[in-house]
Write an enzyme that holds these catalytic residues in place. Structure first.
Site, mmCIF file in Angstrom:
data_model
loop_
_atom_site.group_PDB
_atom_site.id
_atom_site.type_symbol
_atom_site.label_atom_id
_atom_site.label_comp_id
_atom_site.label_asym_id
_atom_site.label_seq_id
_atom_site.Cartn_x
_atom_site.Cartn_y
_atom_site.Cartn_z
ATOM 1 N N HIS A 1 0.781 -1.007 -0.065
ATOM 2 C CA HIS A 1 -0.168 -0.189 0.108
ATOM 3 C C HIS A 1 0.778 1.392 0.013
ATOM 4 C CE1 HIS A 1 -2.732 3.199 1.299
ATOM 5 N NE2 HIS A 1 -3.613 2.262 0.615
ATOM 6 N N GLU B 1 -4.528 1.769 -7.296
ATOM 7 C CA GLU B 1 -4.763 2.849 -6.495
ATOM 8 C C GLU B 1 -3.896 4.053 -6.708
ATOM 9 O OE1 GLU B 1 -6.566 0.425 -2.676
ATOM 10 O OE2 GLU B 1 -4.562 1.462 -2.427
HETATM 11 P P1 PGA Z 1 -9.678 5.501 0.747
HETATM 12 O O1 PGA Z 1 -8.413 4.498 0.832
HETATM 13 O O2 PGA Z 1 -10.907 4.860 0.082
HETATM 14 O O3 PGA Z 1 -10.091 6.165 2.026
HETATM 15 O O4 PGA Z 1 -9.305 6.455 -0.272
HETATM 16 C C1 PGA Z 1 -8.386 3.512 -0.333
HETATM 17 C C2 PGA Z 1 -7.013 2.862 -0.158
HETATM 18 O O5 PGA Z 1 -6.107 3.366 0.483
HETATM 19 O O6 PGA Z 1 -7.083 1.647 -0.369
#
Ligand code: PGA
Length: 262
Positions: free
Chosen positions: A94, A165
């Site tokens: 992440h 992401e």
């Molecule tokens: P968020 O987080 O939906 O709060 O933007 C998404 C993620 O980091 O996977």
């Protein structure tokens, strides 16, 4: 393929709060079998997920893992420990971990190998740091994934989940990427995966400020296999609505009009 929709709570919810979250979620998603749901609580609440989700179709997992199976690694958790807790999925790479702990693609590759070795499915997060057109995003993702997937064979590639992401779309104050942008990147990523030697298609989901209003358009986009939800899923009612958006997509694609959200 049924949409894969999951959440990572990040560092939120104590075990008691987790127990209440599951208590509120479960009746809201009863009968929802048109999409596959998963929940990644903090390590301290994985046991709660196991208690509450055992016997349901919802799976659970972890937000990170150490690449070694055991040893002198204070504070870390191994894939063996997560497998023993019944985890199906383990998130790796992440952007918050890449920036806060300087995680490299090589370290993430070792984590992916550990997750696969223990029979679980890695969710590999990748994304560009700043908004750029899809044609500029793909080389960034391919460079990263080229290293991370180096030791993953074709059979295992099908067990891998890639979470696209964009870093600029994550977290408080951010806006989700448009369905067009997500669709173009995910389709390009899918083609790239297939074009690699021994290539196979992994599951590709989108994460970044997903909420119940934006979920349907992204889910409708070809090349997107599901959603990864952060802060909006901390409210179980909102997560349930997002999950039902996945079910609506399935009923559109398979038997129109046979299913409706509560
Ligand atoms: P968020 O987080 O939906 O709060 O933007 C998404 C993620 O980091 O996977």
């Amino acid at each position: 393929m049924r949409p894969l929709i999951g959440t990572s709570w990040k560092m939120n919810l104590t075990s008691s709060e987790a127990d209440r979250w599951f208590g509120e979620l479960l009746p809201r998603v009863a009968g929802l079998d048109a999409c596959e749901l998963f929940v990644l609580p903090p390590s301290t609440s994985i046991w709660v997920a196991r208690e509450r989700l055992r016997g349901t179709a919802i799976t659970w997992g972890a937000q990170d893992v150490h690449p070694d199976d055991a040893g002198a690694h204070t504070g870390d958790v191994s894939a063996a420990m997560l497998a023993d807790l019944g985890c199906t999925f383990v998130e790796v790479g992440h952007s918050e971990r890449r920036s806060a702990y300087r995680e490299t693609s090589e370290l993430i590759a070792a984590k992916v190998a550990a997750v696969l070795r223990w029979g679980m499915r890695p969710i590999i997060c990748v994304g560009e740091p700043r908004p750029v057109p899809p044609s500029e995003v793909l080389p960034i993702l391919e460079a990263d994934l080229g290293v991370v997937l180096e030791a993953v064979g074709a059979r295992d590639l099908e067990r891998v989940v890639i979470a696209y992401e964009p870093r600029w779309a994550i977290g408080e104050g951010a806006e989700p990427a448009s369905a067009e942008h997500v669709g173009a990147v995910c389709a390009g990523l899918g083609d790239w995966l297939l074009s690699r030697p021994g290539g196979a298609r992994s599951t590709i989901i989108y994460g970044g400020s997903v909420n119940e209003d934006t979920a349907p358009a992204v889910l409708e986009t070809p090349g997107v296999d599901g959603l990864f939800v952060g802060r909006y899923a901390l409210d179980p009612e909102r997560f349930a609505r997002i999950a039902w958006a996945g079910a609506a997509r399935e009923s559109l694609h398979s038997a129109p009009g046979t299913r409706s959200s509560p």
